[in-house]
Scaffold this active site. Structure first.
Site, short mmCIF file in Angstrom:
data_model
loop_
_atom_site.label_atom_id
_atom_site.label_comp_id
_atom_site.label_asym_id
_atom_site.label_seq_id
_atom_site.Cartn_x
_atom_site.Cartn_y
_atom_site.Cartn_z
N GLY A 68 13.25 13.48 -1.09
CA GLY A 68 12.49 14.29 -1.93
C GLY A 68 11.50 15.23 -1.07
O GLY A 68 11.45 16.40 -1.23
N ASN A 69 10.81 14.65 -0.19
CA ASN A 69 9.85 15.10 0.48
C ASN A 69 10.49 16.30 1.45
O ASN A 69 10.06 17.37 1.80
CB ASN A 69 9.04 14.29 1.32
CG ASN A 69 8.09 13.54 0.37
OD1 ASN A 69 7.70 14.05 -0.67
ND2 ASN A 69 7.53 12.24 0.75
N SER A 89 15.47 8.02 -1.42
CA SER A 89 14.27 7.84 -1.40
C SER A 89 13.13 9.20 -1.63
O SER A 89 13.62 10.00 -1.50
CB SER A 89 13.74 6.90 -0.23
OG SER A 89 14.01 7.84 1.06
N LYS A 90 11.87 8.75 -1.47
CA LYS A 90 10.88 9.80 -1.53
C LYS A 90 11.13 10.49 -0.54
O LYS A 90 10.61 11.73 -0.54
CB LYS A 90 9.44 8.87 -1.83
CG LYS A 90 8.71 9.10 -3.09
CD LYS A 90 7.61 8.30 -3.09
CE LYS A 90 6.28 8.84 -2.76
NZ LYS A 90 5.14 7.88 -3.04
N ARG A 91 11.59 9.87 0.79
CA ARG A 91 11.45 10.64 1.91
C ARG A 91 12.34 11.99 1.69
O ARG A 91 12.22 12.98 2.37
CB ARG A 91 11.88 9.76 3.15
CG ARG A 91 11.81 10.18 4.60
CD ARG A 91 12.59 9.14 5.57
NE ARG A 91 13.78 8.60 5.07
CZ ARG A 91 15.05 9.06 5.03
NH1 ARG A 91 15.16 10.38 5.57
NH2 ARG A 91 16.23 8.77 4.62
#
Length: 507
Positions: free
Chosen positions: A268-269, A264-266
């Site tokens: 990536g961050n 998820s984007k989490r």
């Protein structure tokens, strides 16, 4: 395969195109091309509340960058147009009404407050999240509990309603998944999904069946998160009388983050890698970097995605799109999730940069340099430079650091590395080297190296003590390809000028 292979990718225009989405496209595309079939892009924009302007163009641009261009789409058109569900709205209601008439679906007049009350009133320790299912539908406000004349009066009065599928109470729904084999569901575990919303728009559950039928889709590949919806879809195919036309299903494994959870984007961050194909800014203004902008070649991006869940069976890792098409076989797609490894992703990109022809890389490298203020007037010269430095580049952005000195002299040089052993003899040597280079009849790397080494022997200075200063004067630091090759490429005047500047900076 008896009927023509037709596959589709059907995204919602609500956000960036995630790794998993691109991999679904890729497997659809490879399968279609392997079997001489069609790849269809259909935009599933039935949820108008979540629609994001620009998202459809973004999806098309991503597919174009990846080289996975659909045969039929809202942009290309095709024999089954329109390819946006919002433009197909009048089609769906008749099928929802057919299901009601057959007794396979029903009208539900419950307000949002009614649904909230249901979720609170019927909550138990064993069932903390009650759903609208075979147990609770008899307690709600719908055409199964209300008299027929009251139902008609409500509809005639324009009372908002949805149409829900009536899931059978005690049946097993089975189908053969091309990746997982036989899959069984007990209908008591599935709620009565909404098929048609109050605004007349179909939900995904109805639209996907109607559109796949009308567009003659033969195979449906989608992420395994849709597996739980499969019984609703299989029964809808059956109830509409189309069961024999139902596509063959393949539910693809999840792509997992480094911690084993769904990517998820989490992730990536947290780990600092992209998860979208291209840069995306959402409706709230949140920016997410893409693989393209991070410096990935599309060939490397599709190659790494193909091998996240599929194995060609021959041990080969670097594969072109043509090779993937010829080798693709669904029986070699795994059912277990595939973990994303950014270091491995960069390895694929490095391999693709190394194997790509420099003249092909020009179109990707030129904008990288121009963005940093290096204007490229001679693409043949740039190709020559790319060939010299590409082995050292993992991402396209690396070409600036590795190649900038071929276009502009370094503003400062790493004098600190030279000064400890710098002396009058070295100054005299490089002044003599300037004279030597100036008089060179053939300014090529072989002759330059021979002359430079002969001068070092004549001056009784070890060649190793001269090579690093020469490199730093020409390049600015301790990196780059062969130093005499660099001199040959930048030419006589520029080589001499940089040595002169180097002597000045060291003085």
């Amino acid at each position: 395969m008896d009927k023509k292979v037709r596959v589709r990718f059907a995204p919602s225009p609500t956000g960036g195109l995630h790794l998993g989405g691109v991999r679904t496209v890729l497997y659809n595309y490879l399968f279609a091309k392997k079997h001489g079939g069609d790849f269809v892009l259909r935009i599933e924009d039935t949820d108008q509340t979540r629609y994001v302007p620009g998202a459809e163009d973004y999806i098309l641009n991503c597919l174009e960058w990846c080289g996975l261009v659909p045969d039929e789409s809202p942009k290309a058109g095709g024999p089954y147009a329109p390819y946006r569900q919002s433009e197909r709205k009048p089609l769906y209601k008749q099928y929802a009404l057919q299901l009601v008439e057959q007794g396979n679906a029903y009208y539900a007049f419950d307000t949002p407050e009614d649904l909230e009350k249901m979720r609170n009133d019927y909550k138990t320790e064993a069932n903390p999240s009650p759903t609208y299912n075979h147990e609770l539908r008899g307690k709600m406000r719908n055409s199964l509990t209300l008299p027929a004349d009251e139902v008609k009066a409500l509809i005639d009065a324009g009372t908002p309603y949805v149409i829900r599928i009536k899931m059978p109470e005690n049946e097993t729904v089975s189908f053969t998944d091309l990746i997982r084999g036989e899959v069984n569901f007990h209908t008591s575990q599935v709620d009565d999904k909404v098929l048609l919303k109050a605004d007349g728009m179909p939900t995904y559950h109805l639209a996907v069946v109607v559109d796949d039928y009308l567009m003659k889709i033969s195979h449906a590949f989608r992420g395994e998160e849709w597996l739980s919806s499969a019984p609703v879809h299989v029964l809808t195919w059956k109830y509409l009388g189309w069961y024999n036309e139902m596509p063959q299903w393949a539910h693809l494994p999840l792509i997992l983050g480094p911690d084993g959870a769904k990517l998820s984007k989490r992730h990536g961050n947290k780990y600092g890698f992209p998860i979208f194909a291209m840069n995306w800014t959402d409706a709230k203004g949140d920016f997410t970097e893409g693989f393209r902008e991070r410096g990935f070649l599309p060939e490397a991006f599709t190659n790494l995605l193909a091998l996240m869940g599929w194995n060609p069976g021959n041990g080969q890792e670097i594969l072109s799109l043509e090779e993937m098409i010829s080798l693709f076989d669904l029986s070699r797609v795994h059912s277990a999730g595939a973990q994303f490894d950014f270091e491995k992703a960069k390895w694929f990109n490095h391999e693709w940069i190394k194997k790509s022809d420099a003249t092909v890389l020009v179109k990707s490298v030129k904008p990288v340099l121009e963005e940093k203020g290096i204007l490229i007037n001679d693409e043949a010269y740039l190709a020559k430079v790319i060939d010299m430095v590409k082995e050292r580049c993992t991402l396209l952005g690396d070409f600036y650091e590795q190649a900038a000195f071929f276009f502009t002299a370094p503003a400062t040089i790493d004098t600190a590395s030279i000064l400890p052993k710098w002396n009058a003899d070295k100054v005299a040597f490089f002044e003599a080297a300037i004279e030597l280079f100036n008089n060179a009849a053939n300014f090529n790397h072989i002759d330059l190296e021979a002359a430079f080494k002969a001068l070092a022997a004549e001056k009784a200075i070890k060649i190793g003590e001269l090579m690093m200063p020469l490199r730093i004067m020409l390049v600015g630091g301790k990196f780059g390809p062969g130093v005499f090759e660099i001199a040959e490429v930048i030419g006589k005047e520029e080589t001499i000028s940089r040595i002169q500047q180097g002597i000045k900076q060291l003085a």
